[in-house]
Design an enzyme around this catalytic site. Structure first.
Site, PDB file in Angstrom:
ATOM      1  N   CYS A  55      10.528 -46.016 -78.490  1.00 31.34           N
ATOM      2  CA  CYS A  55       9.583 -46.374 -77.433  1.00 31.34           C
ATOM      3  C   CYS A  55      10.216 -47.352 -76.434  1.00 31.34           C
ATOM      4  CB  CYS A  55       8.344 -47.009 -78.055  1.00 31.34           C
ATOM      5  SG  CYS A  55       8.695 -48.524 -78.947  1.00 31.34           S
ATOM      6  N   ARG A  89      19.990 -54.038 -85.256  1.00 37.18           N
ATOM      7  CA  ARG A  89      20.914 -53.350 -84.345  1.00 37.18           C
ATOM      8  C   ARG A  89      22.350 -53.859 -84.439  1.00 37.18           C
ATOM      9  NH1 ARG A  89      21.067 -49.705 -80.312  1.00 37.18           N
ATOM     10  NH2 ARG A  89      21.846 -51.305 -78.942  1.00 37.18           N
ATOM     11  N   HIS A 190      14.716 -49.840 -71.145  1.00 36.01           N
ATOM     12  CA  HIS A 190      15.973 -50.310 -70.546  1.00 36.01           C
ATOM     13  C   HIS A 190      15.727 -50.699 -69.089  1.00 36.01           C
ATOM     14  CE1 HIS A 190      17.881 -47.021 -73.296  1.00 36.01           C
ATOM     15  NE2 HIS A 190      17.731 -48.136 -73.986  1.00 36.01           N
TER      16      HIS A 190
END
Lengths: 535, 456
Positions: A55, A89, A190
């Site tokens: 998302c 991450r 982003h």
């Protein structure tokens, strides 16, 4: 084995009509005799399809904003969104001369943990209070607030809360309206993150020191497994000054100074091309699409960078470092190439990585026969020349575009940034494509498959039909691929290894994928008594 | 590590810093995976489904399949009915499960999608089933979500047929535990000669073998038919109040199956309780093997007590794991100095508090709805010898140089745990081994050369 139209037909046959019609447009069997093969991308996933997509929040907080190490990132929402993006991450970060250890706060997971009463009565007060407590406890240099789905729905004005807190505490408080439902994938997030950093952070630091030479930023590098550190090692040895890596192991201080660079390098095109483009508009900074994944790719990148500055000494130093590194690593690469030669792979990863890894795999004699992205746009596949022809649909319209103009004081022509004449710059542009990305397609061969938003059914079918030797994907696909008897490698987290970038990275990668394919257990899948039964 | 941690008084009254809970939907997804040929479906943004699958996969290192309604901004404004109907149609056509288990998210809950109505209006092929659970992320925790989905299995599926009663069968609702634990509980029950239906049951789903013959729906899981028939069982054992009681109570109400709430059988006493209950209710004969296993645990506890007795431990994780774990730690003679869960519920504090007080320990803190930041502050004030909990404890472990024994959900940085039980008597041995070894490794690492000994 390469994919035939017939195989593709078989794969799609199972779909209801509407799904079939939709999915066909997202799959291209590369045919180099055709001038341009269009692929559909960055459009909605049909509900019910087992997609790999995430998302907007994941793209904003998870990818771009989360790694900034000296900010406390407050996730405004129920607990889950913050929790899942906590340390998952592998964006490595460490204290350095700009950021002492007590200012590194990105390992914290901070959430307003919204409760039902917050949904009903609003969560602004709770958020404001949490900011106050966080400032008191950690004294961070800056704070980010990332919105999750319910925040937009109930109408919490996180911008106003941020502004008030900024005034109250005298530190920057950035708010990101990256509710998960925005856009069609991580990509929307982003863009939201890029806009905000551009509007409120970049360019707010001091001006460039006129004596500095070869100052660069690496945009779209998140230092997963230490990739950014390996790039910095190489670039430092050549004589570049790495001003800022966006956003791997970076600090808000460094992002403020982003405008000080002479040249922007773009590693992950999808997640950061907006900032590269906006900086070009506002400051005139030229950008170069680079690829530090692969020995040959790294060499090409380093040579193109040297040409950008056009300095003989730099060009020579670049060659020296390349020779030094190659002498060191090529025997290792050769050793692994003997094992990897001729093998095939699938790659579904990242905002440029499926393309990047084609190069490293070719160094090892391997070929990517199926490649795709979860959240790419057409330009990531076909090249930036298609941007003007991309249809803007309702979903992309929801993401605001910043309309910037050249900065009255800081704007300089690209050739001035690179300290060369306009004529020389024009020459350079013919040799090195500045402010351009050609996408993955030109690097693919006939019969190879380019597939956007590949889903579980398609991946399973292709693995069964094409039997690759290795599948590069995310953690959600790794294990089912392995249950099919094919090694799977997580390429978001590198299976907790790395770096994979640069020269050292190529060696690590070669070792890891060789191990993945040759680990002795693959020969033990069938029990001896089952083998006897089969005979 | 964590040099940013504040010193002295800290005001932390809202939100969570380093939580030790997550949101409801992931629990619902895990529960749904315990139904045979079920595809869990997340009614919300794609990110929820992606995150839950990622997180479960990291813990189990096995495939976790689930679909999503893929909400966009439009669906968030106009409601997600169309998305869910499309999803149900596509899932049955493409992925062909027997059952879809839909759970909601904070998004679909906030906009108020009416799931029962949407499901009624959906195209469901003959013989296939769609169930749903409301799992608003802004209430409770992942354990609440697990509980809600297990309850939905009962309310949607369980039936009573007076002609088909099974007087010798027990329903076991195992709680949010690993497949290894479900397997161990099944083994113990089978060895007592009691028929059983376990639901959810993730054995052979999330601990499946590598055979190079992948099936999207592995062999394991309770079938829809078995869950339906659970209404005809003699008794339900609800293991773990937080994750299983709601389903047990629903089954009692709907089908009249009496329910005995028990702890998840972690530790000697909780395992004894499980066995005694079945012995009592089913006149089961406890086999020699179980008596032997129990005796081995007692023998080991006596043999090794000096490795751990009197050591202070901080325990954190999910309530149904932490409560029996605290009980076992007390059995081992250790001191549970701090005990926290992220899941809300005062009953947790009362139950754990009573256990610790009964052991004559006065200096302790127990807290529900806590977080690891707070735990870290307490530890900075007064340290412990051992941390017992999930992977998320590793930051405190490094910052304060305290060994961490990984127990519970999630464990993201070690492997094999989903295959090795911590339940039953065998689970006791495993816990003793892990705890002793952690402390002994520390002693070996830290002692002077002259104190370094071959035999310990």
């Amino acid at each position: 084995m390469s994919m035939s139209e017939e195989m593709m037909g078989d794969m799609l046959e199972k779909y209801p009509e509407k799904v079939l019609k939709n999915r066909k447009k997202h799959i291209t069997i590369v045919d180099t005799s055709q001038a341009c093969q269009q692929i559909e991308a960055n459009t909605r996933t049909i509900p019910g399809i087992i997609t790999q997509r995430g998302c907007a929040y994941a793209g904003c907080k998870g990818v771009v904003v989360g790694p900034i190490k000296d900010m406390v990132h407050i996730v405004h929402g129920p607990v889950g969104c913050s929790y899942y993006a906590w340390g998952t991450r592998r964006n490595k970060a460490r204290a350095d001369e700009n950021t002492p250890a007590d200012k590194v706060v990105s390992t914290l997971c901070v959430t307003t943990d919204m409760q039902e009463s917050d949904i009903v009565f609003g969560g602004e007060k709770k958020l404001a209070r949490m900011i106050d407590e966080v400032v008191e406890a950690f004294h961070p240099r800056a704070i980010s607030i990332c919105a999750t789905c319910p925040v937009g729905l109930i109408g919490d004005d996180i911008g106003a809360v941020a502004k008030a807190a900024q005034d109250r505490h005298g530190i920057q408080v950035l708010s990101f309206n990256c509710e998960g439902y925005k856009g069609v994938s991580q990509s929307a997030g982003h863009h939201i993150a890029n806009n905000n950093l551009m509007e409120h952070v970049i360019g707010t630091g001091p001006d460039r020191d006129p004596n500095d030479r070869y100052v660069i930023n690496i945009l779209g590098e998140y230092n997963i497994g230490g990739d950014g550190w390996e790039m910095e090692r190489i670039l430092g040895d050549i004589g570049y000054k790495v001003n800022c890596v966006l956003t791997g192991d970076t600090s808000i201080l460094e992002i403020k100074n982003l405008h000080q660079a002479h040249l922007n390098l773009v590693q992950c095109h999808r997640s950061i091309n907006y900032i590269a483009e906006m900086m070009e508009t506002k400051y005139g900074t030229p950008w170069l699409k680079v690829n530090f994944i692969g020995v040959e790719a790294t060499k090409k990148t380093l040579r193109e960078m040297a040409l950008c500055f056009g300095d003989e000494a730099l060009i020579q130093k670049t060659e020296e470092i390349i020779a030094r590194e190659e002498a060191r690593i090529m025997p290792v690469i050769e050793h692994y190439r003997k094992i990897c030669q001729g093998k095939t792979a699938f790659a579904f990863v990242g905002g440029s990585r499926s393309h990047h890894y084609m190069h490293l795999l070719r160094d090892l004699g391997m070929e990517v026969v199926v490649a795709g992205y979860e959240f790419a746009h057409r330009d990531d596949y076909e090249g930036r020349q298609v941007i003007p022809s991309i249809k803007i649909d309702a979903d992309s319209k929801n993401i605001p575009e910043l309309h910037l103009t050249p900065d009255a004081e800081k704007f300089q022509e690209a050739h001035v940034h690179l300290n060369m004449s306009k004529e020389k710059f024009d020459e350079l542009n013919k040799q090195v494509p500045l402010s351009y990305y050609e996408g993955m397609q030109p690097d693919m061969k006939d019969g190879e498959v380019m597939i956007d938003d590949c889903n579980h059914h398609e991946l399973e079918r292709m693995v069964r039909t094409l039997r690759p030797d290795l599948v590069f994907a995310g953690v959600r696909d790794k294990y089912f691929v392995q249950k099919l008897g094919v090694p799977g490698k997580q390429m978001h987290s590198y299976d907790y290894s790395g770096p994979y970038a640069g020269f050292n990275g190529a060696m690590n990668f070669a070792r890891d994928i060789t191990n993945a394919m040759t680990t002795p257990a693959w020969k033990l899948v069938t029990a001896p008594w089952e083998k006897q039964n089969q005979q | 590590m964590l040099e940013c941690m504040p010193e002295g008084e800290v005001v932390h009254t809202v939100g969570k810093i380093n939580p030790t809970k997550t949101c409801q939907p992931i629990g619902a997804m895990y529960a749904a995976l315990g139904i045979h040929r079920c595809l869990p479906h997340s009614h919300g943004s794609q990110g929820c489904c992606a995150y839950h699958r990622m997180h479960l996969t990291r813990h189990f290192r096995d495939p976790v399949l689930a679909s999503t309604s893929s909400f966009t901004e439009g669906a968030s404004v106009f409601g997600g009915a169309a998305n869910l109907k499309t999803a149900i149609k596509n899932v049955f056509e493409i992925y062909k499960p027997d059952i879809i288990a839909v759970h909601t998210t904070c998004l679909s809950e906030t906009i108020g999608d009416d799931l029962p109505t949407i499901i009624k209006q959906s195209e469901v092929p003959e013989g296939k089933v769609v169930i749903h659970a409301n799992t608003p992320s802004y209430q409770g925790s992942h354990i609440t979500g697990f509980s809600n989905m297990v309850k939905a299995m009962v309310t949607y599926l369980a039936e009573r047929d007076e002609e088909a009663l099974r007087r010798k069968r027990v329903n076991i609702i195992p709680g949010f535990v690993n497949p290894s634990d479900m397997r161990e509980i099944k083994r113990i029950t089978a060895s007592l000669g009691v028929d059983m239906t376990m639901f959810p049951d993730t054995t052979n789903v999330l601990d499946s073998p590598l055979t190079a013959k992948y099936d999207m729906y592995p062999e394991g899981g309770a079938t829809v038919e078995q869950i339906r028939d659970s209404g005809n069982s003699r008794l339900t054992l609800a293991l773990g109040a937080w994750s299983s009681n709601a389903a047990g109570a629903a089954l009692m109400e709907k089908c009249g199956v009496p329910c005995v709430p028990l702890k998840v059988p972690i530790g000697l006493k909780a395992t004894d309780d499980l066995i005694m209950t079945m012995r009592e209710k089913f006149d089961a004969v406890v086999p020699e093997d179980l008596t032997l296993e129990r005796g081995q645990v007692v023998d080991t506890l006596i043999d090794t007590h000096f490795h751990y007795q009197g050591k202070k431990v901080a325990i954190f994780g999910d309530p149904d794991i932490v409560i029996p774990l605290t009980e076992f730690v007390l059995t081992m003679g250790m001191i549970p100095k701090y005990v926290i869960t992220g899941t809300p519920g005062k009953a947790f504090e009362e139950e754990v508090g009573a256990m610790i007080e009964a052991a004559g320990i006065e200096d302790y803190i127990v807290k529900a709805e806590g977080d690891l930041f707070e735990l870290h502050l307490w530890i900075k004030e007064e340290s412990v010898d051992l941390l017992l909990g999930t992977t998320y404890g590793k930051y405190i472990a490094r910052a304060e140089d305290i060994p961490l024994v990984r127990v519970g959900f999630p464990i993201l940085d070690r492997a094999v745990h989903p295959l090795m039980p911590i339940t039953g008597y065998r689970g006791c041995l495993r816990l003793i081994e892990m705890i002793s070894n952690a402390l002994l490794e520390r002693r070996d690492r830290d002692c002077l050369d002259e104190d370094y000994e071959l035999v310990l």
